[in-house]
Design a protein around this motif. Structure first.
Motif, mmCIF file in Angstrom:
data_model
loop_
_atom_site.group_PDB
_atom_site.id
_atom_site.type_symbol
_atom_site.label_atom_id
_atom_site.label_comp_id
_atom_site.label_asym_id
_atom_site.label_seq_id
_atom_site.Cartn_x
_atom_site.Cartn_y
_atom_site.Cartn_z
ATOM 1 N N SER A 219 -2.939 21.796 -24.853
ATOM 2 C CA SER A 219 -2.744 23.254 -24.455
ATOM 3 C C SER A 219 -1.688 24.109 -24.964
ATOM 4 O O SER A 219 -0.580 23.178 -25.159
ATOM 5 N N GLY A 220 -1.678 25.297 -25.013
ATOM 6 C CA GLY A 220 -0.561 26.019 -25.330
ATOM 7 C C GLY A 220 -0.338 25.919 -26.936
ATOM 8 O O GLY A 220 -1.343 25.742 -27.769
ATOM 9 N N ALA A 221 0.839 26.159 -27.265
ATOM 10 C CA ALA A 221 1.138 25.998 -28.814
ATOM 11 C C ALA A 221 1.207 24.521 -29.203
ATOM 12 O O ALA A 221 2.231 23.898 -28.820
ATOM 13 N N VAL A 222 0.546 24.296 -30.263
ATOM 14 C CA VAL A 222 0.551 22.888 -30.688
ATOM 15 C C VAL A 222 0.447 22.886 -32.258
ATOM 16 O O VAL A 222 -0.380 23.575 -32.716
ATOM 17 N N HIS A 233 -2.358 22.084 -39.032
ATOM 18 C CA HIS A 233 -3.013 23.275 -38.258
ATOM 19 C C HIS A 233 -2.251 23.650 -37.227
ATOM 20 O O HIS A 233 -1.831 23.105 -36.298
ATOM 21 N N ASP A 234 -1.598 24.866 -36.971
ATOM 22 C CA ASP A 234 -0.868 25.315 -36.308
ATOM 23 C C ASP A 234 -1.330 26.234 -35.169
ATOM 24 O O ASP A 234 -1.957 27.327 -35.464
ATOM 25 N N SER A 235 -1.497 25.879 -34.037
ATOM 26 C CA SER A 235 -2.505 26.495 -32.866
ATOM 27 C C SER A 235 -1.707 27.266 -31.841
ATOM 28 O O SER A 235 -0.563 26.536 -31.567
ATOM 29 N N ARG A 236 -1.886 28.170 -31.574
ATOM 30 C CA ARG A 236 -1.217 29.067 -30.370
ATOM 31 C C ARG A 236 -1.798 28.820 -29.143
ATOM 32 O O ARG A 236 -1.358 29.315 -28.092
ATOM 33 N N ASP A 237 -3.175 28.504 -29.008
ATOM 34 C CA ASP A 237 -4.094 28.196 -27.996
ATOM 35 C C ASP A 237 -4.937 26.856 -28.064
ATOM 36 O O ASP A 237 -6.019 26.811 -28.391
ATOM 37 N N ALA A 238 -4.189 25.581 -28.024
ATOM 38 C CA ALA A 238 -4.969 24.577 -28.368
ATOM 39 C C ALA A 238 -5.944 24.368 -27.236
ATOM 40 O O ALA A 238 -7.009 23.871 -27.742
ATOM 41 N N ALA A 239 -6.076 24.793 -26.015
ATOM 42 C CA ALA A 239 -7.211 24.501 -25.227
ATOM 43 C C ALA A 239 -8.383 25.423 -25.578
ATOM 44 O O ALA A 239 -9.277 24.970 -25.383
#
Length: 289
Positions: A219-222, A233-239
């Motif tokens: 969850s969150g930035a991952v 892959h840079d995610s700001r909302d992993a959930a």
């Protein structure tokens, strides 16, 4: 520059350092499964009844089944089904992604695949089977288990995330067991199964995953990246990715199962937080079946 004797010995010792532990763990795991023998469906020196047939010239009085013969005017011989060792070949993926573990108290996928591969080999060898790694000679006997352990430990990992067995390594009428996470492009599988069908090769696909790859607990930035570093892959909302990821994983698993079943193979999956004995028992049972 050529290695000195001391340097060569040091490298050999480092390369084989994991062998005793792997062999011991595999022996303990293999002890939980009882081996059997495969029938050939023809007369021979086996234990299981196959058929009655009329006695012919050359059959001895000892081979006559007198109880069955007493029910007719002819003499009958009780044939048993021939049993023999089958060649079983094993392949465990060496892709970089197989080195992943989501927790320090869990083995990597590669370590679990190696353990299952060697333990299955030990069970089969105890049953008199000929076993080998794909592309290498299949042999029987206790020494073969040590050869397989060395082959697994010393196998050169793939440079990238992709890794696939070569269809050219298949031989007629083998049994093949493939252990992989099947998370990279699985297009190679269709070509391998097509060749396997043509050669009469039957087998098993087992997907080995870390439980985090099942549940996607992020969850969150991952920042997600493959172990080789080739994919990021840079995610700001992993959930927010969880549902799509799990749907994609389910689709991949359904595709793998369909491919296996269409070729007369079996498909199963295992996570590294579960007891390896469960996966080993299943692998052995479907091979026996």
């Amino acid at each position: 520059m050529a290695l000195t004797t001391t340097e060569l010995r040091a490298q050999a010792q480092a390369a084989s350092a994991h062998l005793p532990g792997l062999i011991l763990s595999a022996e303990r795991l293999a002890a939980m499964v009882a081996p059997g023998a495969h029938g050939l469906r023809r007369a021979g020196p086996g234990e299981d009844f196959w058929q009655y047939r009329p006695a012919t010239h050359g059959d001895t009085a000892r081979s006559i089944d007198w109880r069955r013969s007493a029910r007719s005017d002819s003499q009958f011989v009780r044939d048993r089904e021939a049993q023999t060792a089958q060649a079983v070949v094993l392949w465990a993926s060496g892709g970089q992604g197989m080195t992943y573990s989501g927790a320090q108290d869990r083995p990597s996928k590669r370590a679990r695949a190696q353990l299952l591969t060697l333990a299955l080999a030990m069970v089969l060898l105890r049953g008199g089977e000929r076993v080998g790694l794909l592309g290498q000679p299949a042999r029987s006997g206790r020494v073969q288990a040590e050869r397989l352990a060395e082959g697994l430990i010393n196998a050169v990992p793939a440079k990238g995330d992709e890794d696939a067995p070569s269809p050219k390594a298949l031989r007629p009428n083998q049994r093949l067991v493939i252990l992989s996470d099947f998370l990279t492009d699985p297009a190679w599988l269709e070509a391998l199964l097509t060749r396997a069908s043509g050669l009469g090769v039957r087998g098993v696909l087992m997907q080995v995953l870390d439980p985090d790859e099942e549940s996607f607990p992020y969850s969150g930035a991952v920042l997600f990246r493959s172990l080789s570093g080739a994919v990021r892959h840079d995610s700001r909302d992993a959930a927010g990715l969880r549902d799509a990821y799990q749907a994609r994983l389910a689709e991949r698993r359904d595709w793998l199962r369909a491919q296996a079943e269409s070729a007369g193979w079996h498909f199963g999956h295992h996570t590294t937080d579960r007891a390896p004995a469960l996966a080993l028992s299943w692998l052995y049972q479907v091979l026996e079946g």
